[in-house]
Design a protein around this motif. Structure first.
Motif, PDB file in Angstrom:
ATOM      1  N   ILE A   2       0.834  -1.190   0.000  1.00  0.00           N
ATOM      2  CA  ILE A   2       0.000   0.000   0.000  1.00  0.00           C
ATOM      3  C   ILE A   2       0.879   1.254   0.000  1.00  0.00           C
ATOM      4  O   ILE A   2       1.702   1.437   0.892  1.00  0.00           O
ATOM      5  CB  ILE A   2      -0.941   0.031   1.230  1.00  0.00           C
ATOM      6  N   ASP A   3       0.681   2.104  -1.037  1.00  0.00           N
ATOM      7  CA  ASP A   3       1.438   3.349  -1.075  1.00  0.00           C
ATOM      8  C   ASP A   3       0.522   4.571  -1.189  1.00  0.00           C
ATOM      9  O   ASP A   3       0.999   5.706  -1.252  1.00  0.00           O
ATOM     10  CB  ASP A   3       2.457   3.354  -2.218  1.00  0.00           C
ATOM     11  N   LEU A 150      -4.171  11.586 -10.653  1.00  0.00           N
ATOM     12  CA  LEU A 150      -3.444  12.755 -10.146  1.00  0.00           C
ATOM     13  C   LEU A 150      -2.312  12.352  -9.207  1.00  0.00           C
ATOM     14  O   LEU A 150      -1.277  13.026  -9.147  1.00  0.00           O
ATOM     15  CB  LEU A 150      -4.410  13.689  -9.421  1.00  0.00           C
ATOM     16  N   LEU A 151      -2.518  11.263  -8.486  1.00  0.00           N
ATOM     17  CA  LEU A 151      -1.511  10.786  -7.529  1.00  0.00           C
ATOM     18  C   LEU A 151      -0.503   9.838  -8.174  1.00  0.00           C
ATOM     19  O   LEU A 151       0.469   9.443  -7.531  1.00  0.00           O
ATOM     20  CB  LEU A 151      -2.200  10.068  -6.363  1.00  0.00           C
ATOM     21  N   ASN A 152      -0.765   9.467  -9.438  1.00  0.00           N
ATOM     22  CA  ASN A 152       0.074   8.487 -10.130  1.00  0.00           C
ATOM     23  C   ASN A 152       0.124   7.176  -9.339  1.00  0.00           C
ATOM     24  O   ASN A 152       1.197   6.608  -9.102  1.00  0.00           O
ATOM     25  CB  ASN A 152       1.488   9.036 -10.359  1.00  0.00           C
ATOM     26  N   SER A 153      -1.052   6.713  -8.950  1.00  0.00           N
ATOM     27  CA  SER A 153      -1.162   5.513  -8.118  1.00  0.00           C
ATOM     28  C   SER A 153      -1.908   4.408  -8.859  1.00  0.00           C
ATOM     29  O   SER A 153      -2.692   4.667  -9.777  1.00  0.00           O
ATOM     30  CB  SER A 153      -1.910   5.840  -6.823  1.00  0.00           C
ATOM     31  N   LYS A 154      -1.658   3.190  -8.444  1.00  0.00           N
ATOM     32  CA  LYS A 154      -2.327   2.019  -9.011  1.00  0.00           C
ATOM     33  C   LYS A 154      -3.386   1.506  -8.038  1.00  0.00           C
ATOM     34  O   LYS A 154      -3.204   1.562  -6.823  1.00  0.00           O
ATOM     35  CB  LYS A 154      -1.308   0.919  -9.301  1.00  0.00           C
ATOM     36  N   ALA A 155      -4.463   0.974  -8.598  1.00  0.00           N
ATOM     37  CA  ALA A 155      -5.593   0.533  -7.780  1.00  0.00           C
ATOM     38  C   ALA A 155      -5.190  -0.511  -6.751  1.00  0.00           C
ATOM     39  O   ALA A 155      -5.629  -0.464  -5.597  1.00  0.00           O
ATOM     40  CB  ALA A 155      -6.701  -0.019  -8.682  1.00  0.00           C
ATOM     41  N   GLU A 156      -4.341  -1.440  -7.157  1.00  0.00           N
ATOM     42  CA  GLU A 156      -3.972  -2.542  -6.256  1.00  0.00           C
ATOM     43  C   GLU A 156      -3.137  -2.077  -5.061  1.00  0.00           C
ATOM     44  O   GLU A 156      -3.003  -2.802  -4.065  1.00  0.00           O
ATOM     45  CB  GLU A 156      -3.237  -3.645  -7.013  1.00  0.00           C
ATOM     46  N   ASN A 157      -2.606  -0.865  -5.151  1.00  0.00           N
ATOM     47  CA  ASN A 157      -1.793  -0.316  -4.052  1.00  0.00           C
ATOM     48  C   ASN A 157      -2.520   0.775  -3.279  1.00  0.00           C
ATOM     49  O   ASN A 157      -1.903   1.499  -2.492  1.00  0.00           O
ATOM     50  CB  ASN A 157      -0.488   0.259  -4.609  1.00  0.00           C
ATOM     51  N   GLU A 169     -19.085   0.917  -2.986  1.00  0.00           N
ATOM     52  CA  GLU A 169     -19.307   0.542  -4.375  1.00  0.00           C
ATOM     53  C   GLU A 169     -18.312   1.218  -5.308  1.00  0.00           C
ATOM     54  O   GLU A 169     -17.836   0.618  -6.271  1.00  0.00           O
ATOM     55  CB  GLU A 169     -20.743   0.881  -4.785  1.00  0.00           C
ATOM     56  N   CYS A 170     -17.977   2.463  -5.007  1.00  0.00           N
ATOM     57  CA  CYS A 170     -16.983   3.180  -5.812  1.00  0.00           C
ATOM     58  C   CYS A 170     -15.633   2.483  -5.741  1.00  0.00           C
ATOM     59  O   CYS A 170     -14.945   2.317  -6.758  1.00  0.00           O
ATOM     60  CB  CYS A 170     -16.876   4.617  -5.329  1.00  0.00           C
ATOM     61  N   ALA A 171     -15.236   2.076  -4.536  1.00  0.00           N
ATOM     62  CA  ALA A 171     -13.965   1.366  -4.367  1.00  0.00           C
ATOM     63  C   ALA A 171     -13.963   0.056  -5.142  1.00  0.00           C
ATOM     64  O   ALA A 171     -13.006  -0.263  -5.862  1.00  0.00           O
ATOM     65  CB  ALA A 171     -13.711   1.104  -2.881  1.00  0.00           C
ATOM     66  N   ILE A 172     -15.043  -0.693  -5.005  1.00  0.00           N
ATOM     67  CA  ILE A 172     -15.149  -1.982  -5.697  1.00  0.00           C
ATOM     68  C   ILE A 172     -15.141  -1.781  -7.208  1.00  0.00           C
ATOM     69  O   ILE A 172     -14.448  -2.509  -7.944  1.00  0.00           O
ATOM     70  CB  ILE A 172     -16.420  -2.722  -5.241  1.00  0.00           C
ATOM     71  N   ASN A 173     -15.883  -0.797  -7.698  1.00  0.00           N
ATOM     72  CA  ASN A 173     -15.930  -0.523  -9.136  1.00  0.00           C
ATOM     73  C   ASN A 173     -14.586  -0.071  -9.685  1.00  0.00           C
ATOM     74  O   ASN A 173     -14.313  -0.214 -10.877  1.00  0.00           O
ATOM     75  CB  ASN A 173     -16.991   0.538  -9.436  1.00  0.00           C
ATOM     76  N   SER A 174     -13.748   0.479  -8.806  1.00  0.00           N
ATOM     77  CA  SER A 174     -12.428   0.975  -9.217  1.00  0.00           C
ATOM     78  C   SER A 174     -11.316  -0.038  -8.974  1.00  0.00           C
ATOM     79  O   SER A 174     -10.147   0.256  -9.225  1.00  0.00           O
ATOM     80  CB  SER A 174     -12.097   2.264  -8.447  1.00  0.00           C
ATOM     81  N   ASN A 175     -11.679  -1.217  -8.453  1.00  0.00           N
ATOM     82  CA  ASN A 175     -10.704  -2.255  -8.090  1.00  0.00           C
ATOM     83  C   ASN A 175      -9.730  -1.790  -7.014  1.00  0.00           C
ATOM     84  O   ASN A 175      -8.597  -2.270  -6.928  1.00  0.00           O
ATOM     85  CB  ASN A 175      -9.933  -2.733  -9.325  1.00  0.00           C
ATOM     86  N   VAL A 176     -10.187  -0.813  -6.207  1.00  0.00           N
ATOM     87  CA  VAL A 176      -9.413  -0.309  -5.078  1.00  0.00           C
ATOM     88  C   VAL A 176      -9.823  -1.084  -3.823  1.00  0.00           C
ATOM     89  O   VAL A 176     -10.939  -1.608  -3.737  1.00  0.00           O
ATOM     90  CB  VAL A 176      -9.687   1.204  -4.899  1.00  0.00           C
ATOM     91  N   LYS A 207      -3.198   2.055  10.538  1.00  0.00           N
ATOM     92  CA  LYS A 207      -1.799   1.649  10.687  1.00  0.00           C
ATOM     93  C   LYS A 207      -1.659   0.136  10.569  1.00  0.00           C
ATOM     94  O   LYS A 207      -0.669  -0.360  10.037  1.00  0.00           O
ATOM     95  CB  LYS A 207      -1.269   2.094  12.057  1.00  0.00           C
ATOM     96  N   GLU A 208      -2.644  -0.606  11.047  1.00  0.00           N
ATOM     97  CA  GLU A 208      -2.578  -2.068  11.023  1.00  0.00           C
ATOM     98  C   GLU A 208      -2.685  -2.607   9.602  1.00  0.00           C
ATOM     99  O   GLU A 208      -2.202  -3.699   9.307  1.00  0.00           O
ATOM    100  CB  GLU A 208      -3.695  -2.642  11.895  1.00  0.00           C
ATOM    101  N   ILE A 209      -3.323  -1.837   8.721  1.00  0.00           N
ATOM    102  CA  ILE A 209      -3.444  -2.255   7.316  1.00  0.00           C
ATOM    103  C   ILE A 209      -2.172  -1.903   6.561  1.00  0.00           C
ATOM    104  O   ILE A 209      -1.665  -2.698   5.762  1.00  0.00           O
ATOM    105  CB  ILE A 209      -4.650  -1.578   6.653  1.00  0.00           C
ATOM    106  N   ILE A 210      -1.660  -0.699   6.797  1.00  0.00           N
ATOM    107  CA  ILE A 210      -0.452  -0.249   6.118  1.00  0.00           C
ATOM    108  C   ILE A 210       0.724  -1.148   6.464  1.00  0.00           C
ATOM    109  O   ILE A 210       1.533  -1.511   5.617  1.00  0.00           O
ATOM    110  CB  ILE A 210      -0.122   1.214   6.495  1.00  0.00           C
TER     111      ILE A 210
END
Length: 210
Positions: A2-3, A150-157, A169-176, A207-210
């Motif tokens: 996760i970044d 804008l953040l130059n980030s990938k969904a999986e991260n 639903e937005c997160a799921i639809n975005s594969n985030v 913090k526990e997820i990161i």
């Protein structure tokens, strides 16, 4: 790894629930001369205000309704709205870890920027996408996709932290990866409905997820 962490605003970073409910009560009283259902109002959290008002007050002039809503809220916002417990501590932690941060909200841009400036947290976010910045709104993926671009980030991260069905639903639809704020009335229901793995009791739990 996760970044990136992207946050909703209302009900996630800031405790705006009661002022929103009270604002709806006010305009229902002024225009429709009736009480509003708090559970219904809560079910609209995450939906752009314009869409809600256009649907529920279609018999009235939209500008009159939204002006009444905003005037009621502006007078009370600074006194009644606070960041949730450990939000500032969490943002400091993520910044120290060089985690990229953004906001994806259905709130209008002017009110979003005013709020983050009032709370002195704008400095943490390199991208803020609001209802004014997209053609399609949550639960469509467009707002989150734009924020990640804008953040130059990938969904999986990327984590998306929110409190409503629109956020999940937005997160799921975005594969985030969806992260649910667990301090709301409907949190347990949303957790089960969307099979959310990560539920926060307070913001610092991230913090526990990161």
């Amino acid at each position: 790894m996760i970044d990136t962490v992207i946050f909703d605003f209302d009900g996630t970073l800031a405790d705006t629930s009661q002022i929103v409910i009270n604002s709806f009560k006010h305009i229902y009283s002024v225009f429709r001369n009736e009480d509003c259902d708090e559970d219904y109002v809560m079910s609209t959290f995450g939906e752009p205000l314009r869409l809600t008002l256009q649907r529920d007050f279609e018999a009235y002039d939209f500008e009159d309704v939204i002006t009444c809503y905003r005037e009621y809220q502006v007078e009370r916002f600074n006194d009644e709205v606070r960041l949730y417990e450990t939000v500032k501590e969490t943002l400091d932690y993520l910044k120290d870890k060089n985690i990229k941060m953004g906001i994806t909200t259905s709130r209008l841009r002017n009110s979003t920027l005013e709020a983050v400036n009032n709370f002195n947290i704008k400095k943490y976010f390199d991208a803020i996408i609001t209802a004014d910045d997209v053609k399609k709104h949550k639960p469509d993926k467009e707002p989150l996709i734009k924020t990640m671009e804008l953040l130059n980030s990938k969904a999986e991260n990327t984590l998306y932290v929110g409190d409503s069905r629109f956020d999940m639903e937005c997160a799921i639809n975005s594969n985030v990866i969806p992260v649910l704020c667990g301090w709301h009335k409907l949190s347990e229901e949303l957790k089960n409905q969307y099979n959310v793995k990560y539920v926060l009791n307070k913001m610092i739990d991230i913090k526990e997820i990161i």
